[in-house]
Design a protein around this motif. Structure first.
Motif, short mmCIF file in Angstrom:
data_model
loop_
_atom_site.label_atom_id
_atom_site.label_comp_id
_atom_site.label_asym_id
_atom_site.label_seq_id
_atom_site.Cartn_x
_atom_site.Cartn_y
_atom_site.Cartn_z
N TYR A 1 3.63 1.76 -10.71
CA TYR A 1 3.37 2.43 -9.44
C TYR A 1 2.55 1.52 -8.52
O TYR A 1 1.50 1.00 -8.91
CB TYR A 1 2.62 3.74 -9.66
N THR A 51 3.24 8.41 -6.50
CA THR A 51 3.95 8.05 -5.27
C THR A 51 4.94 6.92 -5.53
O THR A 51 4.58 5.92 -6.15
CB THR A 51 2.97 7.61 -4.17
N ASN A 67 6.74 6.18 -0.81
CA ASN A 67 6.08 7.15 0.06
C ASN A 67 6.48 8.60 -0.22
O ASN A 67 6.23 9.49 0.60
CB ASN A 67 6.35 6.83 1.54
N LEU A 68 7.10 8.84 -1.35
CA LEU A 68 7.42 10.20 -1.76
C LEU A 68 6.67 10.56 -3.02
O LEU A 68 6.37 9.69 -3.85
CB LEU A 68 8.94 10.36 -1.98
N LYS A 69 6.37 11.85 -3.18
CA LYS A 69 5.51 12.31 -4.27
C LYS A 69 6.30 12.98 -5.38
O LYS A 69 7.28 13.68 -5.14
CB LYS A 69 4.48 13.31 -3.73
N PRO A 127 10.12 11.89 -7.49
CA PRO A 127 9.51 11.67 -6.17
C PRO A 127 10.45 12.05 -5.03
O PRO A 127 11.20 11.21 -4.52
CB PRO A 127 9.21 10.17 -6.18
N LYS A 151 7.35 14.93 0.40
CA LYS A 151 6.47 14.15 1.27
C LYS A 151 5.02 14.27 0.80
O LYS A 151 4.26 13.31 0.86
CB LYS A 151 6.59 14.62 2.72
N SER A 152 4.65 15.46 0.32
CA SER A 152 3.30 15.65 -0.19
C SER A 152 3.31 16.76 -1.23
O SER A 152 4.17 17.64 -1.22
CB SER A 152 2.32 16.00 0.94
#
Length: 248
Positions: free
Chosen positions: A47, A62, A65-67, A80, A83-84
């Motif tokens: 990561y 992450t 940029n995706l969770k 992932p 977004k959050s």
């Protein structure tokens, strides 16, 4: 005697489980992975962004940029795609995605906005990720969700089922104890139980739960204080009382 030994072990279990959680580490290439407390690598470093600390046995990571979500064994139980993702609380977390308004997609500046939902510890979407706003949490036994027009309130329970309340009654998002709830009717506040039976009359302007199982209750434009048995500790006599901090 055995009963007391068993009880002592059970009381210590949260601390034991806390001690077994994985720890984030960084290798010499700047990548993050997980080790156990003994230093054994459980998840190889892969990561680029440091994953979140474990809460309730879950860690948010992450990728691009995706969770996503890892369980206590380092397994990616949620890919992932969000977004959050908020911290887990009472076994649930708020997940967010970004969508583009199809009506605006052809314009030079497409309109993008976020939609929210709820996932459980297994990664299942209890509340579909499609709503503009979400209030409340499952600690009360329900979840308050506001629809996309920000007007209609819809209630979800912990099984992800929509349920209705008596007409004219609105459930507040504030937590009492999971069995008793703040409700509003005709602009007045009350305490009800799970069967919607009134515990207090609808004659208060507001009821605000605080620390120490106290309630700040407003009546006739004055604040007072009730205990957990709904007995007055201080009759309404103050212009304003604020939420407790560290017992005061």
């Amino acid at each position: 005697m055995k009963k007391y030994i068993f009880l002592a072990v059970m009381l210590c279990m949260p601390g034991i489980m806390q001690g077994q959680k994985l720890l984030v580490f960084k290798n010499n290439k700047g990548l993050y992975g997980y080790k156990d407390k003994a230093g054994k690598v459980i998840v190889e470093p892969k990561y680029n962004i440091k994953p979140a600390d474990f809460l309730e046995g879950r860690s948010v990571f992450t990728v691009a940029n995706l969770k996503g979500v890892l369980d206590e064994n380092g397994k990616e139980i949620v890919p992932p795609v969000y977004k959050s993702i908020s911290n887990f609380n009472y076994g649930y977390a708020v997940a967010t995605k970004e969508v583009t308004d199809s009506l605006s997609a052809k314009s030079a500046k497409p309109f993008k906005y976020e939609v929210k939902g709820i996932i459980d510890r297994d990664g299942k979407e209890i509340v579909p990720v499609q709503y503009r706003n979400i209030d409340g949490d499952f600690s009360n036994g329900w979840f308050v969700k506001v629809s996309n027009d920000f007007k209609e309130k819809i209630y979800y329970n912990t099984s992800g089922k929509i349920f209705t309340v008596p007409e004219g009654l609105f459930l507040d998002i504030q937590r009492i104890d999971g069995k008793r709830y703040v409700a509003m009717k005709n602009g007045n506040a009350d305490i009800i139980n799970q069967q919607y039976k009134e515990i207090l009359p609808f004659e208060y302007s507001s009821i605000r739960p605080t620390e120490n199982d106290m309630l700040i209750v407003r009546k006739n434009n004055l604040d007072g204080l009730m205990d957990s048995k709904f007995k007055w500790v201080i009759q309404p006599s103050f212009k304003r009382m604020y939420l407790f901090e560290k017992g005061y």
